[in-house]
Motif scaffolding. Structure first.
Motif, PDB file in Angstrom:
ATOM      1  N   ASP A 167       0.764  -1.288  -0.084  1.00 58.70           N
ATOM      2  CA  ASP A 167       0.261   0.076   0.075  1.00 58.70           C
ATOM      3  C   ASP A 167       0.868   1.272   0.138  1.00 58.70           C
ATOM      4  O   ASP A 167       0.422   2.345  -0.248  1.00 58.70           O
ATOM      5  CB  ASP A 167      -1.018   0.108   1.290  1.00 58.70           C
ATOM      6  CG  ASP A 167      -2.079  -0.985   1.305  1.00 58.70           C
ATOM      7  OD1 ASP A 167      -2.253  -1.591   0.148  1.00 58.70           O
ATOM      8  OD2 ASP A 167      -2.647  -1.459   2.254  1.00 58.70           O
ATOM      9  N   SER A 294      -5.067  11.301  -4.902  1.00 60.14           N
ATOM     10  CA  SER A 294      -5.855  10.226  -5.103  1.00 60.14           C
ATOM     11  C   SER A 294      -7.264  10.138  -5.068  1.00 60.14           C
ATOM     12  O   SER A 294      -7.913   9.400  -5.475  1.00 60.14           O
ATOM     13  CB  SER A 294      -5.326   8.657  -4.444  1.00 60.14           C
ATOM     14  OG  SER A 294      -5.849   8.994  -3.028  1.00 60.14           O
ATOM     15  N   THR A 298      -9.825   7.463  -6.330  1.00 55.87           N
ATOM     16  CA  THR A 298     -10.517   6.472  -5.454  1.00 55.87           C
ATOM     17  C   THR A 298     -11.245   7.202  -4.400  1.00 55.87           C
ATOM     18  O   THR A 298     -12.041   6.476  -3.700  1.00 55.87           O
ATOM     19  CB  THR A 298      -9.406   6.084  -4.892  1.00 55.87           C
ATOM     20  OG1 THR A 298      -8.337   6.812  -4.140  1.00 55.87           O
ATOM     21  CG2 THR A 298      -8.640   5.231  -5.914  1.00 55.87           C
ATOM     22  N   SER A 300     -10.108   8.665  -2.150  1.00 48.78           N
ATOM     23  CA  SER A 300      -9.328   8.700  -0.939  1.00 48.78           C
ATOM     24  C   SER A 300      -8.253   9.816  -0.879  1.00 48.78           C
ATOM     25  O   SER A 300      -7.555  10.062  -1.928  1.00 48.78           O
ATOM     26  CB  SER A 300      -8.465   7.388  -0.835  1.00 48.78           C
ATOM     27  OG  SER A 300      -7.674   7.296   0.141  1.00 48.78           O
ATOM     28  N   ASP A 322      -1.363   1.420  -8.689  1.00 48.01           N
ATOM     29  CA  ASP A 322      -2.505   0.845  -7.761  1.00 48.01           C
ATOM     30  C   ASP A 322      -3.501   0.271  -8.347  1.00 48.01           C
ATOM     31  O   ASP A 322      -4.255   1.064  -8.958  1.00 48.01           O
ATOM     32  CB  ASP A 322      -2.513   2.087  -6.692  1.00 48.01           C
ATOM     33  CG  ASP A 322      -3.641   1.350  -5.539  1.00 48.01           C
ATOM     34  OD1 ASP A 322      -3.319   0.264  -5.297  1.00 48.01           O
ATOM     35  OD2 ASP A 322      -4.389   2.109  -5.081  1.00 48.01           O
ATOM     36  N   ASP A 324      -7.159  -1.253  -7.975  1.00 49.41           N
ATOM     37  CA  ASP A 324      -8.127  -1.573  -7.076  1.00 49.41           C
ATOM     38  C   ASP A 324      -9.055  -2.825  -7.513  1.00 49.41           C
ATOM     39  O   ASP A 324      -9.895  -2.388  -8.171  1.00 49.41           O
ATOM     40  CB  ASP A 324      -9.078  -0.525  -6.568  1.00 49.41           C
ATOM     41  CG  ASP A 324      -9.882  -0.520  -5.613  1.00 49.41           C
ATOM     42  OD1 ASP A 324     -10.073  -1.715  -5.206  1.00 49.41           O
ATOM     43  OD2 ASP A 324     -10.579   0.557  -5.407  1.00 49.41           O
ATOM     44  N   HIS A 325      -8.618  -4.052  -6.979  1.00 52.49           N
ATOM     45  CA  HIS A 325      -9.561  -5.254  -7.313  1.00 52.49           C
ATOM     46  C   HIS A 325     -11.129  -5.160  -6.904  1.00 52.49           C
ATOM     47  O   HIS A 325     -11.918  -5.803  -7.675  1.00 52.49           O
ATOM     48  CB  HIS A 325      -8.741  -6.503  -6.860  1.00 52.49           C
ATOM     49  CG  HIS A 325      -7.588  -6.648  -7.452  1.00 52.49           C
ATOM     50  ND1 HIS A 325      -7.370  -7.269  -8.549  1.00 52.49           N
ATOM     51  CD2 HIS A 325      -6.354  -6.628  -7.032  1.00 52.49           C
ATOM     52  CE1 HIS A 325      -5.941  -7.463  -8.977  1.00 52.49           C
ATOM     53  NE2 HIS A 325      -5.162  -6.942  -7.907  1.00 52.49           N
ATOM     54  N   SER A 326     -11.379  -4.451  -6.051  1.00 55.00           N
ATOM     55  CA  SER A 326     -12.711  -4.204  -5.596  1.00 55.00           C
ATOM     56  C   SER A 326     -13.496  -3.608  -6.574  1.00 55.00           C
ATOM     57  O   SER A 326     -14.752  -3.497  -6.731  1.00 55.00           O
ATOM     58  CB  SER A 326     -12.781  -3.417  -4.271  1.00 55.00           C
ATOM     59  OG  SER A 326     -12.456  -2.196  -4.596  1.00 55.00           O
ATOM     60  N   GLN A 327     -12.822  -2.844  -7.647  1.00 55.42           N
ATOM     61  CA  GLN A 327     -13.434  -2.083  -8.691  1.00 55.42           C
ATOM     62  C   GLN A 327     -13.378  -2.766  -9.976  1.00 55.42           C
ATOM     63  O   GLN A 327     -13.653  -2.335 -11.129  1.00 55.42           O
ATOM     64  CB  GLN A 327     -12.875  -0.712  -8.897  1.00 55.42           C
ATOM     65  CG  GLN A 327     -12.768   0.355  -7.697  1.00 55.42           C
ATOM     66  CD  GLN A 327     -14.312   0.464  -7.208  1.00 55.42           C
ATOM     67  OE1 GLN A 327     -15.208   0.658  -7.983  1.00 55.42           O
ATOM     68  NE2 GLN A 327     -14.414   0.585  -5.986  1.00 55.42           N
ATOM     69  N   CYS A 334      -5.268   0.059 -15.553  1.00 56.66           N
ATOM     70  CA  CYS A 334      -4.444   0.934 -14.856  1.00 56.66           C
ATOM     71  C   CYS A 334      -3.338   1.524 -15.819  1.00 56.66           C
ATOM     72  O   CYS A 334      -2.257   2.256 -15.271  1.00 56.66           O
ATOM     73  CB  CYS A 334      -4.036   0.723 -13.707  1.00 56.66           C
ATOM     74  SG  CYS A 334      -5.215   0.185 -12.316  1.00 56.66           S
TER      75      CYS A 334
END
Length: 375
Positions: A167, A294, A298, A300, A322, A324-327, A334
């Motif tokens: 991270d 970011s 994101t 964030s 980075d 983001d596998h949740s997306q 990317c």
């Protein structure tokens, strides 16, 4: 045939699942995935309907903060095939992407599906990558792209992609990409990613491990034999206001001062200023690392390093390390992300003091040629 295209609702869940099971034997969307896609703001699930019967659907995902859309899936009922519905759904997906201010549409298709490949290529999609072992049954995928907002084709700078493995190593990941672009035979390895972080980190951040400062990254690149230009709009250690603990603040100050002392004994060019002439930097062979907020990617509010791979009149193109596998993103989502110049300019101004920071790498063999100054 009175064909209706509309956004899917929760009432479509059951027929959508039936269609998914009819069309695919693996890599199926689950009920939970369909529910998320119907309700989330950064996806559009469009269904084709005749009367009360669902004929097909297309699912488009949007990459927050960029001008990139991804055609995630198209499904057509068996009894609806051969009627041109695939072309119509593809048109609907592109119109939807344009309405979301997207300039590019990307998709994956099985390399053993010639019918689908022919559909996409007839409609202007070009192959730009192959991905082995992409699907659940280990089949290969072809990666296709189309510029749906027509303009001249952008030059694709050969910057290899490297995904950060922690991270807190976005800066080292970007530095690896820049070094590999300038030295094509160089390997990007996790051992060096972590070593660069050890050299360049400020030790602390708001929480967790510290990120890499511009000064630390510039020094790490210089130690590895590259010519480096460092441009920061603010003097002093960065992000102190985000750290409440006095002990942590003192550590950050000490690390920053050590970086500054070493920079004075290096040939890293240090420049104050806000704006960077990206087109000129890229034209002169530079590989620019840029600190962004970011938030626009994101939501964030964190400092994050990206590398610029290209720019044209409309867009700046980024590799974001980075994923983001949740997306539902893959590594290819990317790479070379198109971001409008206005959006990029806002990304680059971090925090209330509008911090801007750039680290630009050049190959040493160009030492005898003049490098254009940053504006």
């Amino acid at each position: 045939m009175n064909l209706l295209f509309r956004n899917a609702t929760q009432e479509d869940l059951k027929p959508l699942l039936a269609l998914e099971n009819q069309c695919f034997t693996s890599d199926r969307l689950t009920p939970r995935s369909f529910q998320r896609m119907i309700s989330r703001a950064h996806a559009s699930l469009i269904v084709a309907q005749v009367g009360s019967q669902l004929m097909g659907y297309c699912l488009v995902l949007f990459h927050r903060g960029t001008s990139l859309a991804r055609l995630y899936s198209i499904a057509i009922a068996t009894h609806s095939r051969g009627m041109g519905l695939g072309k119509q759904l593809l048109d609907q997906a592109e119109q939807c992407a344009l309405a979301h201010d997207c300039a590019y549409m990307r998709l994956e298709v099985r390399s053993d599906n010639p019918v689908a490949i022919a559909l996409y290529e007839r409609n202007g999609y070009r192959r730009f990558a192959e991905v082995n072992d992409y699907y659940e049954d280990h089949a290969q995928a072809l990666r296709l792209e189309k510029r749906i907002l027509q303009h001249r084709e952008s030059r694709m700078v050969p910057v290899p992609y490297y995904q950060q493995t922690t991270d807190f190593t976005c800066g080292p990941a970007c530095l690896l990409m820049a070094m590999c672009a300038l030295q094509p035979n160089r390997l990007a390895e996790r051992t060096e990613e972590l070593q660069i972080w050890r050299e360049a980190t400020t030790v602390f951040m708001t929480s967790g491990h510290g990120g890499c400062s511009p000064q630390g990254l510039a020094l790490a690149a210089w130690r590895r034999g590259f010519r480096v230009r460092l441009q920061v709009s603010i003097d002093g250690p960065l992000f102190l206001n985000s750290v409440r603990n006095k002990h942590k603040k003192e550590v950050i100050r000490l690390v920053h001062e050590a970086f500054c002392t070493e920079l004075q004994h290096s040939d890293v060019q240090q420049i104050s200023g806000n704006q960077l002439d990206l087109a000129r930097v890229l034209r002169d062979g530079g590989q620019p690392l840029v600190l962004i907020s970011s938030y626009r990617l994101t939501r964030s509010k964190a400092p994050h390093w990206v590398i610029v791979t290209d720019c044209d009149e409309d867009f700046v193109y980024l590799h974001d390390p980075d994923i983001d596998h949740s997306q539902h993103r893959q590594a290819l989502d990317c790479q070379h992300l198109p971001v409008s110049h206005a959006a990029f300019d806002k990304m680059c101004a971090f925090g209330s003091n509008k911090l801007r920071a750039y680290v630009v790498l050049y190959a040493r063999e160009h030492d005898n040629s003049e490098v254009a100054p940053m504006a």
